[in-house]
Write an enzyme that holds these catalytic residues in place. Sequence first.
Site, PDB file in Angstrom:
ATOM      1  N   GLY A 127      10.845  60.978  20.838  1.00  0.00           N
ATOM      2  CA  GLY A 127      10.594  60.883  19.398  1.00  0.00           C
ATOM      3  C   GLY A 127       9.816  62.085  18.888  1.00  0.00           C
ATOM      4  O   GLY A 127       8.869  61.940  18.115  1.00  0.00           O
ATOM      5  N   GLY A 176       9.510  63.130  14.713  1.00  0.00           N
ATOM      6  CA  GLY A 176       8.900  62.271  13.707  1.00  0.00           C
ATOM      7  C   GLY A 176       7.583  62.838  13.188  1.00  0.00           C
ATOM      8  O   GLY A 176       7.212  63.981  13.484  1.00  0.00           O
ATOM      9  N   GLN A 177       6.874  62.002  12.421  1.00  0.00           N
ATOM     10  CA  GLN A 177       5.635  62.470  11.777  1.00  0.00           C
ATOM     11  C   GLN A 177       4.640  63.007  12.808  1.00  0.00           C
ATOM     12  O   GLN A 177       4.094  64.093  12.645  1.00  0.00           O
ATOM     13  CB  GLN A 177       4.981  61.319  10.989  1.00  0.00           C
ATOM     14  CG  GLN A 177       3.746  61.775  10.213  1.00  0.00           C
ATOM     15  CD  GLN A 177       2.833  60.626   9.786  1.00  0.00           C
ATOM     16  OE1 GLN A 177       2.927  59.519  10.288  1.00  0.00           O
ATOM     17  NE2 GLN A 177       1.945  60.901   8.856  1.00  0.00           N
ATOM     18  N   ASP A 223      18.087  58.867  23.279  1.00  0.00           N
ATOM     19  CA  ASP A 223      17.997  57.608  22.545  1.00  0.00           C
ATOM     20  C   ASP A 223      16.997  56.762  23.332  1.00  0.00           C
ATOM     21  O   ASP A 223      17.253  56.400  24.487  1.00  0.00           O
ATOM     22  CB  ASP A 223      19.395  56.958  22.516  1.00  0.00           C
ATOM     23  CG  ASP A 223      19.351  55.554  21.936  1.00  0.00           C
ATOM     24  OD1 ASP A 223      18.237  55.029  21.687  1.00  0.00           O
ATOM     25  OD2 ASP A 223      20.437  54.983  21.743  1.00  0.00           O
ATOM     26  N   TYR A 247       6.069  45.013  13.225  1.00  0.00           N
ATOM     27  CA  TYR A 247       5.484  46.261  13.728  1.00  0.00           C
ATOM     28  C   TYR A 247       4.214  45.947  14.521  1.00  0.00           C
ATOM     29  O   TYR A 247       4.019  46.424  15.647  1.00  0.00           O
ATOM     30  CB  TYR A 247       5.173  47.167  12.525  1.00  0.00           C
ATOM     31  CG  TYR A 247       4.464  48.464  12.842  1.00  0.00           C
ATOM     32  CD1 TYR A 247       5.128  49.515  13.450  1.00  0.00           C
ATOM     33  CD2 TYR A 247       3.123  48.642  12.495  1.00  0.00           C
ATOM     34  CE1 TYR A 247       4.472  50.717  13.706  1.00  0.00           C
ATOM     35  CE2 TYR A 247       2.472  49.836  12.749  1.00  0.00           C
ATOM     36  CZ  TYR A 247       3.147  50.872  13.348  1.00  0.00           C
ATOM     37  OH  TYR A 247       2.504  52.059  13.596  1.00  0.00           O
ATOM     38  N   LYS A 265       3.174  46.272  18.576  1.00  0.00           N
ATOM     39  CA  LYS A 265       2.014  47.041  19.032  1.00  0.00           C
ATOM     40  C   LYS A 265       1.132  46.210  19.962  1.00  0.00           C
ATOM     41  O   LYS A 265       0.619  46.723  20.963  1.00  0.00           O
ATOM     42  CB  LYS A 265       1.210  47.563  17.829  1.00  0.00           C
ATOM     43  CG  LYS A 265       1.947  48.626  17.015  1.00  0.00           C
ATOM     44  CD  LYS A 265       2.334  49.814  17.876  1.00  0.00           C
ATOM     45  CE  LYS A 265       3.068  50.895  17.145  1.00  0.00           C
ATOM     46  NZ  LYS A 265       3.634  51.931  18.041  1.00  0.00           N
ATOM     47  N   ILE A 271      -1.962  57.932   9.304  1.00  0.00           N
ATOM     48  CA  ILE A 271      -2.138  59.360   9.598  1.00  0.00           C
ATOM     49  C   ILE A 271      -1.670  60.192   8.411  1.00  0.00           C
ATOM     50  O   ILE A 271      -0.546  60.023   7.924  1.00  0.00           O
ATOM     51  CB  ILE A 271      -1.379  59.756  10.880  1.00  0.00           C
ATOM     52  CG1 ILE A 271      -1.955  58.974  12.059  1.00  0.00           C
ATOM     53  CG2 ILE A 271      -1.495  61.251  11.128  1.00  0.00           C
ATOM     54  CD1 ILE A 271      -1.259  59.233  13.359  1.00  0.00           C
TER      55      ILE A 271
HETATM   56  N1  SER Z   1       0.910  54.236   9.422  1.00  0.00           N
HETATM   57  C1  SER Z   1       1.382  53.004   9.975  1.00  0.00           C
HETATM   58  C2  SER Z   1       2.078  52.202   8.927  1.00  0.00           C
HETATM   59  O1  SER Z   1       1.629  52.213   7.807  1.00  0.00           O
HETATM   60  C3  SER Z   1       0.263  52.198  10.544  1.00  0.00           C
HETATM   61  O2  SER Z   1       0.020  52.567  11.849  1.00  0.00           O
HETATM   62  O3  SER Z   1       3.006  51.541   9.245  1.00  0.00           O
END
Ligand code: SER
Length: 324
Positions: free
Chosen positions: A8, A11-12, A53, A142, A146, A172
């Site tokens: 990945g 990504g950001q 992938d 999400y 985690k 972030i």
């Molecule tokens: N930046 C993430 C979100 O907002 C949180 O870890 O989903």
Amino acid sequence: MKNILIVGSTGQIGSELSIRLRSIYGDNNVICGYYKPPYPDNFFDLGPTVEIDATNIDQIADAVKKYKIDTIYNLAAILSATAEKNPKLGWSVGMDSLMNCLDVARELNCAVFTPSSIGAFGNNTPKDKTPQDTIQRPNTVYGITKVVGELLSDYYYSRWGVDTRSVRFPGIISNLTHPGGGTTDYAVEIFYNAVQGEKFTCPVKAGTYMDMMYMPDALDAAIQIMEADPSKLVHRNSFNIASMSFDPEMIYAEIKKHYPQFVMDYDVDPLKQAIADSWPNSLDDTCAREEWGWSPKYDLAKMTIDMIQVLKERYLQQTLTLQK
Ligand code: SER
């Protein structure tokens, strides 16, 4: 010398972590796994890349064998608000990538970093100065991925000795690659609007506090935890880290110091508001400070100055290029 695979990497976080890791460990020792476009500028010229992938274990294993990888940064994830719109996708990307990386690491003897998040907490977690070890019952898919990620990573360590380590990232704030679909994204987008002289409409209410962090500190955390002396680590998956906590009014006021004409209004997104309300206001990061020397460099004021400077220079460059 480490040999690192980033799963990945476009990504950001990955797009900036790859640059930082290559500056430390050497261009050819950091292999950037990519999945789909867009790829950052010069992506294929800057060092080795491999198509991966994250839900395909063979592709991860092949890359680890080919490049003699000893450390995997597993950054594949669907952020919170997007995952709520497609929970099955959020679950499968988060969990499959994790299980695949852990299994490959177990077989081929790698260390693994998989970020956790403030999203790993929920409504019944203490909101202020949230302790390292506390109630974790998130109500987003999400967040559930985690929490499971933290538990599974610790399980692979205690059962098979896989060197898993992690931090709980706040929102972030970055200026290279957009986050895309997170609840904390407003704190990134507000800068783009301010610098371009546009009004900003905030999707979460005034008074909604969340922990945030500037990207350079987030990169330091991801690298320092993997370099930490293992004998000092009481915790592993996953450490609270923190550098600043603010609500929309605070970041608005900070930006207005630089752009007095800047205007922000509100159009609350109920999904993002509900997610934000379920997350802590601020984390207690004492364990990270004590066990591996975590110490962030940016507060809200310093981060705001840097964000504005970087974006202003970028837009100026773009204007100059267009005028040529
Ligand atoms: N930046 C993430 C979100 O907002 C949180 O870890 O989903």
